[in-house]
Each structure stands twice: as structure tokens, then as C-alpha cells.
Design a protein around this motif. Sequence first.
Motif, PDB file in Angstrom:
ATOM      1  N   SER A 137      11.268   1.409 -13.203  1.00 37.09           N
ATOM      2  CA  SER A 137      11.266   1.005 -12.120  1.00 37.09           C
ATOM      3  C   SER A 137      11.028   1.421 -11.027  1.00 37.09           C
ATOM      4  CB  SER A 137      12.627   0.073 -11.823  1.00 37.09           C
ATOM      5  OG  SER A 137      13.893   1.351 -11.413  1.00 37.09           O
ATOM      6  N   GLU A 138      10.362   1.169 -10.032  1.00 31.98           N
ATOM      7  CA  GLU A 138       9.509   1.646  -8.572  1.00 31.98           C
ATOM      8  C   GLU A 138      10.475   3.342  -7.782  1.00 31.98           C
ATOM      9  OE1 GLU A 138       6.994  -1.735  -6.686  1.00 31.98           O
ATOM     10  OE2 GLU A 138       8.861  -2.507  -6.961  1.00 31.98           O
ATOM     11  N   LYS A 178      10.857   4.824  -2.541  1.00 30.06           N
ATOM     12  CA  LYS A 178      10.102   4.794  -1.213  1.00 30.06           C
ATOM     13  C   LYS A 178       9.276   3.390  -1.448  1.00 30.06           C
ATOM     14  CE  LYS A 178       6.372   8.151  -3.461  1.00 30.06           C
ATOM     15  NZ  LYS A 178       5.348   9.303  -3.109  1.00 30.06           N
ATOM     16  N   GLU A 179       9.030   3.501  -2.820  1.00 28.66           N
ATOM     17  CA  GLU A 179       7.825   2.501  -2.862  1.00 28.66           C
ATOM     18  C   GLU A 179       8.378   0.993  -2.627  1.00 28.66           C
ATOM     19  OE1 GLU A 179       6.945   3.412  -7.215  1.00 28.66           O
ATOM     20  OE2 GLU A 179       4.277   3.640  -6.802  1.00 28.66           O
ATOM     21  N   LEU A 180       9.946   0.831  -3.006  1.00 28.21           N
ATOM     22  CA  LEU A 180      10.928  -0.327  -2.514  1.00 28.21           C
ATOM     23  C   LEU A 180      11.108  -0.272  -1.302  1.00 28.21           C
ATOM     24  CD1 LEU A 180      13.489   0.081  -5.286  1.00 28.21           C
ATOM     25  CD2 LEU A 180      11.671  -1.185  -5.282  1.00 28.21           C
ATOM     26  N   LYS A 181      11.403   0.740  -0.675  1.00 23.14           N
ATOM     27  CA  LYS A 181      11.722   1.017   1.397  1.00 23.14           C
ATOM     28  C   LYS A 181      10.023   0.066   2.060  1.00 23.14           C
ATOM     29  CE  LYS A 181      14.980   5.049   1.200  1.00 23.14           C
ATOM     30  NZ  LYS A 181      15.031   5.910   1.958  1.00 23.14           N
ATOM     31  N   SER A 182       8.822   0.548   0.946  1.00 23.41           N
ATOM     32  CA  SER A 182       7.582  -0.155   2.166  1.00 23.41           C
ATOM     33  C   SER A 182       7.420  -0.877   2.076  1.00 23.41           C
ATOM     34  CB  SER A 182       6.672   0.632   1.060  1.00 23.41           C
ATOM     35  OG  SER A 182       6.432   0.400   0.289  1.00 23.41           O
ATOM     36  N   LYS A 183       8.162  -2.235   0.956  1.00 18.85           N
ATOM     37  CA  LYS A 183       8.296  -3.184   0.932  1.00 18.85           C
ATOM     38  C   LYS A 183       9.314  -4.508   1.735  1.00 18.85           C
ATOM     39  CE  LYS A 183       6.657  -3.197  -3.651  1.00 18.85           C
ATOM     40  NZ  LYS A 183       6.920  -3.926  -5.556  1.00 18.85           N
ATOM     41  N   LYS A 184      10.227  -3.404   1.856  1.00 15.96           N
ATOM     42  CA  LYS A 184      10.558  -3.938   3.388  1.00 15.96           C
ATOM     43  C   LYS A 184      10.057  -4.422   4.468  1.00 15.96           C
ATOM     44  CE  LYS A 184      14.999  -2.072   0.690  1.00 15.96           C
ATOM     45  NZ  LYS A 184      16.316  -2.001   1.111  1.00 15.96           N
TER      46      LYS A 184
END
Length: 93
Positions: free
Chosen positions: A83-84, A87-93
Motif C-alpha cells: 500500500s502507499e 507520507k503519501e497518505l498524509k500528503s493526500k489529506k
Amino acid sequence: MPKQYIDTNSLEKIREKLWAISQTRGITLEDIQDRTEFSYSQVYRIVRGKNNVSVSHLIAVCKALEVQPLAIFDFKIEIPKFSELRKELKSKK
């Protein structure tokens, strides 16, 4: 306590390479024992056994076989689709 992770497929590939190199070079398990100062049972477990093995022990056996570790680790493994990253998940928020 979680179960110890052991990659049996990769260990088998490493052991096959260690054994093939020792056979090709005429280096016996006893020679490896002498060169590493490991007990015979330790050498057997590393080269022929099923147990997990430490990187330090593998390096010692590579030295005893007069071979670079790259020769032992020259094989491919399957890389799973992860899965991602966080840091990639945080940048989508």
C-alpha cells in the motif's frame, strides 16, 4: 510474542548456492568449521540445515568459501505490491 519471520524460499536458495560453491571448490564442511571456528553443527545448520541464519554467520561462511556475498545473494525474490507510504497518505489529506 510474534512468530519469528523466516523466508524459507530464500534460505533454500542461499543454502543451495553455499553448497554448490563448497562442492565446486572442494571446501568441506570441516574446512569451513576450521576457517570460521564455528562448531560442526553450526556449519551444518548454515550450509545444509533449515534454521534461520544470521548475516554475520553468512559473511563468515562466505569468507571461508573465499567468495563475495554477492555470489550467494544473486537471485531474485518476489516483491509484493504494498500500500502507499505513510507520507503519501498524509500528503493526500
